[in-house]
Design an enzyme around this catalytic site. Structure first.
Site, PDB file in Angstrom:
ATOM      1  N   GLU A 293       0.823  -1.209   0.000  1.00 56.86           N
ATOM      2  CA  GLU A 293       0.000   0.000   0.000  1.00 56.86           C
ATOM      3  C   GLU A 293       0.861   1.265   0.000  1.00 56.86           C
ATOM      4  O   GLU A 293       0.479   2.276  -0.585  1.00 56.86           O
ATOM      5  CB  GLU A 293      -0.950  -0.011   1.198  1.00 56.86           C
ATOM      6  CG  GLU A 293      -2.120  -0.970   1.054  1.00 56.86           C
ATOM      7  CD  GLU A 293      -1.749  -2.432   1.213  1.00 56.86           C
ATOM      8  OE1 GLU A 293      -2.493  -3.308   0.726  1.00 56.86           O
ATOM      9  OE2 GLU A 293      -0.699  -2.698   1.850  1.00 56.86           O
TER      10      GLU A 293
ATOM     11  N   PHE B 258      -9.052  -3.048   1.107  1.00 58.25           N
ATOM     12  CA  PHE B 258      -9.947  -2.912   2.254  1.00 58.25           C
ATOM     13  C   PHE B 258      -9.439  -1.749   3.098  1.00 58.25           C
ATOM     14  O   PHE B 258      -8.238  -1.476   3.144  1.00 58.25           O
ATOM     15  CB  PHE B 258      -9.976  -4.191   3.111  1.00 58.25           C
ATOM     16  CG  PHE B 258     -10.575  -5.377   2.414  1.00 58.25           C
ATOM     17  CD1 PHE B 258     -11.941  -5.605   2.446  1.00 58.25           C
ATOM     18  CD2 PHE B 258      -9.768  -6.269   1.723  1.00 58.25           C
ATOM     19  CE1 PHE B 258     -12.496  -6.703   1.800  1.00 58.25           C
ATOM     20  CE2 PHE B 258     -10.305  -7.359   1.082  1.00 58.25           C
ATOM     21  CZ  PHE B 258     -11.678  -7.584   1.110  1.00 58.25           C
TER      22      PHE B 258
ATOM     23  N   HIS C  60     -11.153  -6.756   7.646  1.00 56.21           N
ATOM     24  CA  HIS C  60     -11.791  -6.397   6.381  1.00 56.21           C
ATOM     25  C   HIS C  60     -13.013  -5.499   6.552  1.00 56.21           C
ATOM     26  O   HIS C  60     -13.577  -5.042   5.555  1.00 56.21           O
ATOM     27  CB  HIS C  60     -12.219  -7.661   5.617  1.00 56.21           C
ATOM     28  CG  HIS C  60     -11.106  -8.601   5.326  1.00 56.21           C
ATOM     29  ND1 HIS C  60     -10.686  -9.563   6.220  1.00 56.21           N
ATOM     30  CD2 HIS C  60     -10.295  -8.719   4.237  1.00 56.21           C
ATOM     31  CE1 HIS C  60      -9.679 -10.243   5.704  1.00 56.21           C
ATOM     32  NE2 HIS C  60      -9.418  -9.749   4.506  1.00 56.21           N
TER      33      HIS C  60
END
Length: 710
Positions: A442, A465, A510
């Site tokens: 990320e 997520f 999540h």
């Protein structure tokens, strides 16, 4: 591609004329080195003790190699992203001396108009290489630099912009920075995609006081990367003028011609403490003596005098440099202090998504005059009801067709079409250059998006997520503050798509929402649509805007029947900060967003049936900005307010809303201000536990009834 390793010890002899094709401008090199030294000296001996410079990071020892490297940045689309010890290379690419002095003094104008520490530079050069906005965090420079490299290739190959041919991206870092996530994320991206990026590691052996052997095994990142596939390595002594000149030219030429990544590691001494406050008590006297013996300034003199310059010329260069720095300093000191009246300007683009006033000099579509259709704020519904996933997909598809500078990327967004099937078919239609998968990083996803945005593209990264955004928080935060801390010189508009919230069940990994973190983050617009129509309008507004946006896609609503709406039209653009009253009422105001809108509507209907009382339900739709005017006007009519959200209660965004209402509507209230949220726990997995944690229609109705009876 074949990998090569270039070792100075095997290719350089003692002859200073070993590489006749290298023609540095030695007079300018000498002048810049003297300039850099005098700037450091003035700061260390005068401006720091006088407390006129509050953060000072000397470049003594690092300076010669940086200056030589900067002389090889000759392409107008070259970019360098450095760190707090990178002033010499900025001087080398043309930063005016007065600007270089005014920044550390935090005077008006300069890099940031006094908003950021002066050692983190930015330089939006219209006619030559630019310096991308630096960050105070170690390693944060690498992924934006690799994003710039990817943008070079995109503009060269996909947009057929021939003037990008031969451009490169350069990232500077010390030996400690090679231990960071940013370094490894960028290295992975550059090598797997074969991008024109040069990693320059100036290895002084220390990260503040920690030795380089704690940062990488053996203290030599070049040796450790010797077998890294797709990477060419150059290595040598950054204090030897001939060797440093040859290696900096060879490394930059390789990246330009091969359009492939390389790593250049040069050893240099740090002839000062980490910062002005550092006494270097962790170094022995022998180590300090050895470092001083490697000072590149006398080594440059020995190299140039008498073969290139006479002693008199060398002395005159030093005198000229001192005179020029002193004049620049006096001009910088004569500048006024920054005006506090302007302090809150440039957090966002000041003119909305389509205006042209006060546009940044670099970054996004606006800086290059690329405009998109304005669209219409009035929906024109047509066709059958579609779910939110289909609405988002169709909007992305349409905007990819309208804007050739838009790219969609993230983990699994390509052939798979995303784990929520939102990007299904987009890669097949628009190709791998525009819709592509990324490595599982990320930090790399968002950092490269920053670099792409700075290079004039519209990146649309996906974080799979909400919880997975945590490793990217440094880049997200740096991106949000970028416009403000560069005083509108740079901006990095992008749209970060981020699914989250509960679905059929929950779990701590999540199902997180925590949207308040992004509302609290400076410079980010935050959209939280509850239905397909709003998702279309807000996404299109985001993609045509001039600010970074978090576009929150609630997992429970992507295929929910209630969230389905007819297609609102190909031109529908929903402005940020405009709430929608989804149910009118006169007895209490319920403020909510996302998946809770449906439940609040159900609760309002139950209240009407059971008590005959009417409930006004407001869907905020965006949280940054949020429509406080609509909420205040409603509460002044109903005299009661309940805020409902899925996020935890403590410090959730509901607290901000109620604080504003309490201030503005205090005399209008007939009941306490209340909020209904999840308890302060992670999202539980078992559906029974989840239903007990997330506000239900029954719980909301009960709280409404309690407030109505107060």
């Amino acid at each position: 591609m074949a990998r090569a390793r270039h070792e100075a010890s095997s290719q350089v002899t003692s002859s200073r004329d070993q590489s006749p094709r290298i023609r540095p401008d030695w007079r300018r090199v000498a002048w810049l080195l003297h300039v850099s030294r005098h700037m450091d000296m003035v700061e260390e001996t005068r401006l720091v003790p006088e407390k006129q410079v509050l953060y000072q990071f000397s470049a003594r020892g690092h300076d010669l190699a940086q200056i030589l490297l900067g002389q090889n940045l000759t392409h107008r689309h070259d970019a360098v992203c450095g760190y707090y010890r990178s002033r010499p290379i900025l001087l080398s690419i043309g930063v005016p001396l007065e600007e270089a002095m005014a920044g550390p003094l935090a005077r008006a104008g300069g890099y940031s108009d006094g908003r950021d520490i002066g050692v983190v530079f930015n330089f939006p050069n219209a006619n030559g290489p630019s310096a991308l906005p630096m960050c105070g965090g170690v390693g944060a420079q690498y992924t934006p630099a690799v994003g710039w490299a990817q943008a070079i290739e995109y503009r060269r190959t996909v947009l057929d912009e021939t003037d990008y041919e031969g451009a490169i991206s350069l990232a500077l870092g010390g030996d400690a920075s090679v231990a960071t996530n940013g370094f490894w994320a960028a290295l992975t991206i550059a090598t797997t995609q074969q991008l024109p990026m040069l990693f320059y590691v100036e290895d002084n052996g220390f990260g503040i006081s920690v030795r380089s052997s704690f940062q990488t095994p053996g203290g030599n990142i070049a040796a450790n990367l010797a077998s890294f596939q797709g990477l060419t390595i150059f290595e040598g002594d950054g204090t030897d003028p001939a060797e440093a000149a040859r290696l900096t030219q060879e490394a930059t030429e390789f990246v330009r011609k091969q359009r492939a990544p390389a790593l250049l590691r040069l050893t240099v001494p740090r002839l000062s403490g980490h910062s002005a406050q550092d006494t270097q008590g962790y170094k022995s006297e022998a180590e300090i003596s050895e470092e001083n013996a490697r000072d590149p300034l006398p080594r440059l003199k020995n190299y140039l005098v008498p073969d290139v310059f006479t002693d008199e010329v060398w002395a005159s260069i030093g005198t000229d440099a001192q005179r020029d720095v002193d004049a620049a300093l006096e001009a910088a000191l004569a500048r006024p202090l920054p005006d506090p009246k302007n302090l809150t300007r440039h957090v966002f683009s000041e003119d909305g998504p389509h205006g042209i006033k006060a546009v940044q000099k670099k970054g996004g579509l606006a800086a290059e005059g690329h405009t998109l259709p304005r669209g219409s704020a009035q929906p024109e519904p047509s066709g059958p009801r579609i779910n939110m996933a289909a609405a988002i997909r169709r909007t992305l598809e349409q905007e990819l067709g309208v804007n050739p500078k838009m790219l969609v990327f993230g983990e699994d967004v390509g052939p798979k079409g995303g784990v929520h099937s939102v990007t299904t078919g987009l890669q097949a239609k628009f190709g791998e250059a525009r819709v592509f998968d990324t490595s599982l990083s990320e930090e790399g996803i968002i950092g490269r998006a920053v670099g792409m945005a700075l290079a004039g593209l519209m990146p649309v990264p996906e974080i799979q997520f909400r919880k997975y955004a945590d490793p990217a928080c440094e880049q997200l935060n740096d991106c949000g503050t970028l416009r403000w801390r560069t005083h509108n010189r740079f901006a990095a508009p992008m749209v970060v798509r981020m699914p989250g919230g509960f679905f059929k069940c929950g779990d701590p990994w999540h199902s997180q929402t925590n949207e308040v973190q992004f509302v609290h983050a400076i410079g980010w617009r935050v959209a939280v649509p509850s239905n397909a129509e709003d998702a279309v309008g807000l996404l299109r507004a985001s993609l045509r805007g001039n600010d970074p946006v978090i576009f929150f896609e609630h997992r429970a609503m992507l295929d929910h029947g209630w969230a389905r709406r007819p297609w609102p039209g190909d031109d529908y653009v929903l402005p940020f900060g405009k709430a929608k009253t989804v149910r009118e009422g006169g007895d209490i105001t319920v403020v909510t967003w996302g998946a809770m809108v449906e439940r609040c509507e159900q609760a309002a209907e139950r209240t009407a049936q059971e008590t005959g009382r009417s409930v006004e339900v407001i869907d905020l739709r965006t949280l940054s900005p949020w429509d406080s005017e609509a909420v205040i006007a409603s509460v002044r009519r109903t005299h009661r307010c309940l805020v409902v959200h899925e996020d935890n209660g403590t410090a959730g965004f509901g607290a901000e809303i109620l604080a504003v209402i309490g201030k503005e509507c205090f005399l209008d209230l007939d009941a306490p201000l209340e909020r209904l949220t999840m308890p302060d726990i992670p999202s539980p997995h078992n559906p029974v536990l989840l239903n007990a944690a997330v506000p239900s229609a029954e719980c909301i109705a009960a709280k409404i009834d309690e407030l109505l009876r107060f």
